[in-house]
Design an enzyme around this catalytic site. Structure first.
Site, mmCIF file in Angstrom:
data_model
loop_
_atom_site.group_PDB
_atom_site.id
_atom_site.type_symbol
_atom_site.label_atom_id
_atom_site.label_comp_id
_atom_site.label_asym_id
_atom_site.label_seq_id
_atom_site.Cartn_x
_atom_site.Cartn_y
_atom_site.Cartn_z
ATOM 1 N N CYS A 159 -55.717 -83.708 16.398
ATOM 2 C CA CYS A 159 -55.999 -85.099 16.045
ATOM 3 C C CYS A 159 -55.772 -85.258 14.544
ATOM 4 O O CYS A 159 -55.759 -84.286 13.801
ATOM 5 C CB CYS A 159 -57.447 -85.448 16.351
ATOM 6 S SG CYS A 159 -57.862 -85.247 18.078
ATOM 7 N N ARG A 192 -48.083 -85.560 14.267
ATOM 8 C CA ARG A 192 -48.912 -84.441 14.735
ATOM 9 C C ARG A 192 -49.292 -84.604 16.201
ATOM 10 O O ARG A 192 -49.807 -83.670 16.812
ATOM 11 C CB ARG A 192 -50.200 -84.357 13.915
ATOM 12 C CG ARG A 192 -49.988 -84.033 12.464
ATOM 13 C CD ARG A 192 -51.262 -84.232 11.704
ATOM 14 N NE ARG A 192 -52.279 -83.290 12.127
ATOM 15 C CZ ARG A 192 -52.477 -82.111 11.549
ATOM 16 N NH1 ARG A 192 -51.751 -81.761 10.527
ATOM 17 N NH2 ARG A 192 -53.419 -81.306 11.980
ATOM 18 N N TRP A 251 -55.576 -86.872 20.110
ATOM 19 C CA TRP A 251 -54.741 -86.082 21.019
ATOM 20 C C TRP A 251 -55.727 -85.537 22.033
ATOM 21 O O TRP A 251 -56.503 -84.629 21.735
ATOM 22 C CB TRP A 251 -54.050 -84.961 20.250
ATOM 23 C CG TRP A 251 -52.968 -84.269 21.007
ATOM 24 C CD1 TRP A 251 -51.640 -84.605 21.051
ATOM 25 C CD2 TRP A 251 -53.102 -83.106 21.819
ATOM 26 N NE1 TRP A 251 -50.956 -83.715 21.839
ATOM 27 C CE2 TRP A 251 -51.812 -82.796 22.325
ATOM 28 C CE3 TRP A 251 -54.178 -82.289 22.179
ATOM 29 C CZ2 TRP A 251 -51.574 -81.705 23.159
ATOM 30 C CZ3 TRP A 251 -53.944 -81.209 23.020
ATOM 31 C CH2 TRP A 251 -52.651 -80.926 23.500
ATOM 32 N N ASN A 260 -61.767 -84.008 14.305
ATOM 33 C CA ASN A 260 -60.589 -83.219 14.662
ATOM 34 C C ASN A 260 -61.095 -81.833 15.025
ATOM 35 O O ASN A 260 -61.718 -81.168 14.205
ATOM 36 C CB ASN A 260 -59.653 -83.155 13.443
ATOM 37 C CG ASN A 260 -58.463 -82.234 13.670
ATOM 38 O OD1 ASN A 260 -58.063 -81.996 14.810
ATOM 39 N ND2 ASN A 260 -57.888 -81.729 12.589
ATOM 40 N N GLY A 261 -60.871 -81.417 16.279
ATOM 41 C CA GLY A 261 -61.344 -80.101 16.716
ATOM 42 C C GLY A 261 -61.928 -80.193 18.111
ATOM 43 O O GLY A 261 -61.677 -81.160 18.835
ATOM 44 N N GLU A 293 -36.056 -69.216 22.641
ATOM 45 C CA GLU A 293 -36.273 -70.372 21.766
ATOM 46 C C GLU A 293 -35.488 -71.591 22.277
ATOM 47 O O GLU A 293 -36.002 -72.714 22.263
ATOM 48 C CB GLU A 293 -35.873 -70.005 20.325
ATOM 49 C CG GLU A 293 -35.868 -71.153 19.326
ATOM 50 C CD GLU A 293 -37.195 -71.875 19.177
ATOM 51 O OE1 GLU A 293 -38.228 -71.397 19.674
ATOM 52 O OE2 GLU A 293 -37.204 -72.969 18.579
ATOM 53 N N LYS A 322 -37.102 -75.173 23.306
ATOM 54 C CA LYS A 322 -36.645 -76.471 22.773
ATOM 55 C C LYS A 322 -36.287 -77.398 23.928
ATOM 56 O O LYS A 322 -36.620 -78.574 23.937
ATOM 57 C CB LYS A 322 -35.391 -76.319 21.893
ATOM 58 C CG LYS A 322 -35.510 -75.825 20.492
ATOM 59 C CD LYS A 322 -36.329 -76.621 19.550
ATOM 60 C CE LYS A 322 -37.782 -76.329 19.680
ATOM 61 N NZ LYS A 322 -38.394 -75.316 18.882
ATOM 62 N N GLU A 377 -39.432 -78.617 25.755
ATOM 63 C CA GLU A 377 -40.217 -79.551 24.944
ATOM 64 C C GLU A 377 -39.600 -80.948 24.930
ATOM 65 O O GLU A 377 -40.296 -81.943 24.983
ATOM 66 C CB GLU A 377 -40.274 -79.067 23.482
ATOM 67 C CG GLU A 377 -41.168 -77.881 23.266
ATOM 68 C CD GLU A 377 -41.289 -77.535 21.784
ATOM 69 O OE1 GLU A 377 -40.282 -77.160 21.178
ATOM 70 O OE2 GLU A 377 -42.387 -77.650 21.242
ATOM 71 N N HIS A 404 -31.829 -58.470 39.107
ATOM 72 C CA HIS A 404 -33.149 -57.989 39.529
ATOM 73 C C HIS A 404 -34.050 -59.128 39.984
ATOM 74 O O HIS A 404 -35.269 -59.052 39.853
ATOM 75 C CB HIS A 404 -33.790 -57.192 38.385
ATOM 76 C CG HIS A 404 -32.960 -56.038 37.948
ATOM 77 N ND1 HIS A 404 -32.837 -54.892 38.694
ATOM 78 C CD2 HIS A 404 -32.143 -55.887 36.878
ATOM 79 C CE1 HIS A 404 -31.998 -54.061 38.082
ATOM 80 N NE2 HIS A 404 -31.563 -54.649 36.976
ATOM 81 N N LYS A 414 -48.050 -81.541 16.829
ATOM 82 C CA LYS A 414 -47.328 -80.725 15.857
ATOM 83 C C LYS A 414 -48.125 -79.485 15.460
ATOM 84 O O LYS A 414 -47.566 -78.412 15.307
ATOM 85 C CB LYS A 414 -46.995 -81.583 14.629
ATOM 86 C CG LYS A 414 -46.160 -80.860 13.581
ATOM 87 C CD LYS A 414 -44.756 -80.561 14.073
ATOM 88 C CE LYS A 414 -43.913 -79.808 13.052
ATOM 89 N NZ LYS A 414 -42.770 -79.139 13.704
HETATM 90 C C1 AGP Z 1 -42.226 -75.564 18.461
HETATM 91 O O1 AGP Z 1 -41.179 -76.388 18.802
HETATM 92 C C2 AGP Z 1 -43.517 -75.931 19.059
HETATM 93 N N1 AGP Z 1 -43.873 -77.267 18.791
HETATM 94 C C3 AGP Z 1 -44.614 -74.900 19.030
HETATM 95 O O2 AGP Z 1 -44.229 -73.887 19.904
HETATM 96 C C4 AGP Z 1 -44.994 -74.269 17.672
HETATM 97 O O3 AGP Z 1 -43.953 -73.455 17.214
HETATM 98 C C5 AGP Z 1 -46.286 -73.428 17.840
HETATM 99 O O4 AGP Z 1 -47.315 -74.256 18.250
HETATM 100 C C6 AGP Z 1 -46.654 -72.694 16.578
HETATM 101 O O5 AGP Z 1 -46.873 -73.572 15.527
HETATM 102 P P1 AGP Z 1 -46.977 -73.069 14.049
HETATM 103 O O6 AGP Z 1 -45.659 -72.481 13.676
HETATM 104 O O7 AGP Z 1 -47.308 -74.279 13.257
HETATM 105 O O8 AGP Z 1 -48.047 -72.021 13.996
#
Ligand code: AGP
Length: 631
Positions: free
Chosen positions: A2, A29, A82, A108-109, A502, A506, A509, A525, A626
């Site tokens: 948040c 975020r 969030w 936030n938390g 990776e 991407k 996401e 396999h 984020k």
């Molecule tokens: C990356 O595209 C993601 N949004 C997510 O996996 C991110 O890399 C992960 O949450 C780690 O975040 P950080 O690098 O801020 O620790």
């Protein structure tokens, strides 16, 4: 996750445009709903809506809705939610009030003991209107005030009964010239201006107003007030309330307001993909000595002996940062011969790992420097006796502060939720680190120099890769997005495996489609069972010593009618000209260890254009935040 904001000033004005603009700067975020409370004319006024502040908070409309007094007001708090406890709804949006409507809280938390606290408060006669964990907080404060405490003591006593993580800001009609903050586990700071103090969960919310801020540490509170016409602040700890602490202000130098604009690009993600060549150059800047063939990582200078004597490296990270650390691990093993163990932070913190803390060092990798699992892993590792180092992007962030030493990634401000430029910046640091460790273990100066010169060439190779592949990739993404592909997998071998992982992350996401990744050799396999005409395999296979073997596996996919895109270099492309595959051609590199730096670029673009074709929001994909500051 948040975002929280609070403003207190000695100059009465309509603070809504400022608070809304700060909330907008935290939107990246993650958010699902948003809210504001102001103390105007002795009354607490609140507005809460589902959606992003950019969309649902036109300042003029909100000013009218809240019937803001003509002379304005001195205090406001705001929140982007969030959802963790309870669905996104107006009732669950912050700020939350007590029964009397005198206290407003943004949080936030996560509060882990909220259920017990809620039951207790209900028996005391409090009524709850939301399903959030946060709502216990205003009611607890209200209860303690009823029992005779001041607002400040009620707030800090409440904070000390909470389990979990919190950054909290509260305002109250009982003390209308005061904004109180407390931090435990979630980031919280305030920007300092002459006549105004701006509290926030991230510096991005204050950057438009000031680059000077004070960051709170766990267990600290800040009492921001307007007295006798001027603003002032006091900082103390929850345990020692009247012993005030003097804290140095930090100046933000690694970001500017321009970083927060898209410029000529249609999205932040596209801008950030295109920024990678210049980011890579910045990350390398001043960090090597060409003459001696050494990588020079100033942040690690006090730990030269520890690194020289390390027998093993442990990395902890999440998501993209973990994928970067897997590439880093492969590099360190290949160049320096030091074994590397890559751990996902959310696993590491609860695992018993039989490693010798005396000769194993830990690297935590994080873009935000706030990720709860990574931060807690560092704390746990320190408790166990490991030396801890960071590869972090955000200067002064919690992980950067927690580790013994570290190297900043220097990727600049990354707004796109899906990480791109931070990934390649983290890789840049790993290449330097691998060279450093290798030179300390017998790599010749000439070899070190050769590698550094190759790294210097990478930015221009990155630019060529983007220029030469973007159109092809766009066309492929649009075509496959129309085809109703049922399953997509990103495959490679060796150092290309983490790039496949990776690329799949991407893709997931951004497109919201299930995507997988596995080492190409695993095909037979099990995974080959999913291959049919609706399965797309994206194979990363530059022309190297395993090319023939890889080509053979590729033919097996084709024989099952699967569609294939191959990312390969010029030589590889020629060799595959007879094959019924789509080809993305990347530049040919002499040193195959460097391929990850360029092969990820078209794969980021592939996810980007596929998502655009599906009409998705590429900067703020659904359900994601984020910074993941909760477990
Ligand atoms: C990356 O595209 C993601 N949004 C997510 O996996 C991110 O890399 C992960 O949450 C780690 O975040 P950080 O690098 O801020 O620790």
């Amino acid at each position: 996750m948040c975002g929280i904001v609070g403003i207190i000033t000695n100059e009465k004005r309509n603070l809504l445009p400022e608070i809304i603009s700060s909330l907008k700067n935290l939107e990246y975020r993650g958010y699902d709903s948003t809210g504001i409370a102001i103390l105007d004319d002795g009354q607490l006024k609140r507005v809460r809506r589902i959606g992003a502040p950019s969309d649902v908070f036109p300042p003029k409309e909100i000013t009218e809705e809240l019937r803001v007094s003509e002379e304005g007001f001195l205090i406001a708090i705001g929140h982007n939610r969030w959802a963790t406890h309870g669905k996104p709804s107006k009732e669950n949006a912050h700020p939350h009030f007590d029964c009397g409507g005198n206290i407003a809280v943004v949080h936030n938390g996560t509060i882990l003991n909220h259920e017990d606290l809620r039951k207790e408060l209900i028996t005391l006669g409090h009524t709850f209107l939301s399903t959030t964990d946060t709502e216990v907080i205003p009611h607890m404060i209200e209860q303690k005030i009823k029992e005779g405490l001041s607002i400040k003591d009620a707030f800090l006593d409440t904070a000390s009964s909470l389990e979990g993580s919190f950054g909290l800001a509260i305002i109250s009609t009982d003390d209308p010239n005061r904004l109180l903050l407390v931090k435990h586990g979630s980031p919280l700071l305030f920007g300092v201006l002459k006549n105004t103090l701006i509290a926030a969960s991230s510096t991005n919310a204050i950057l438009a107003y000031t680059n000077t801020f004070i960051s709170l540490s766990d267990g600290e509170y800040a009492d921001l007030s307007v007295e006798e016409g001027s603003v002032s602040y006091k900082i103390g700890t929850i345990l020692d309330r009247e012993e005030f602490i003097k804290k140095e202000a930090t100046i933000i130098t690694d970001r500017s307001l321009e970083d927060m604009s898209k410029g000529d690009y249609e999205s932040f993600m596209k801008k950030e993909i295109h920024e990678q060549p210049s980011v890579f150059r910045t990350t390398l800047l001043g960090r090597f000595n060409e003459e001696t063939g050494d990588a020079v990582l100033g942040g690690l200078i006090d730990y030269e002996d520890v690194l020289r004597n390390a027998k093993q490296i442990l990395t902890v990270a999440c998501g993209t940062a973990h994928n970067a650390s897997m590439v880093g691990g492969a590099l360190i093993e290949a160049l320096a011969g030091v074994p590397v163990r890559n751990e996902i932070a959310s696993e590491f913190r609860y695992k018993k790992i039989p490693l010798n803390t005396a000769d194993t060092v830990l690297f935590a990798i994080s873009q935000s420097g706030e990720t709860a699992d990574t931060l807690e892993s560092v704390k746990e590792a320190k408790r166990k006796g490991f030396k801890t180092f960071g590869i972090v992007n955000v200067v002064g962030s919690a992980i950067a502060e927690e580790v013994d030493a570290g190297v900043y990634a220097r990727a600049g401000f990354e707004i796109g939720v899906a990480s791109t430029k931070a990934f390649t910046a983290q890789l840049a640091v790993f290449y330097l680190l691998a060279i450093k460790l290798a030179r300390e273990r017998g790599m010749t100066a000439q070899k070190g120099r050769g590698l550094l010169l190759e790294l210097e060439e990478i930015p221009s190779l990155m630019s060529t890769t983007i220029e030469n592949t973007e159109d092809v990739v766009r066309e492929l993404a649009l075509r496959y997005a129309k085809q109703n592909i049922r399953t997509i997998n990103f495959l490679g071998r060796g150092i290309h495996v983490p790039i496949g992982i990776e690329a799949a992350l991407k893709f997931k996401e951004l497109t919201y489609l299930e995507a997988g990744s596995y080492p190409l050799g695993e095909l037979k396999h099990g995974p080959i069972a999913v291959i049919d005409k609706d399965a797309l395999s994206v194979v990363i296979m530059p022309h190297d010593e395993l090319f023939a073997l890889n080509k053979n596996l590729l033919e097996q996919i084709l024989s099952k009618n699967g569609s294939v895109i191959v990312a390969t270099d010029e030589v590889g492309a020629k060799n595959l000209s007879e094959q019924d595959v789509d080809i993305i051609i990347i530049p040919t590199l002499k040193n195959t260890l460097l391929y990850p730096l360029i092969e990820i670029l078209p794969l980021q673009l592939f996810a980007y254009y596929y998502a655009i074709a599906l009409g998705n929001n590429v900067d703020k994909p659904r359900n994601l935040a984020k910074s993941v500051t909760v477990e």
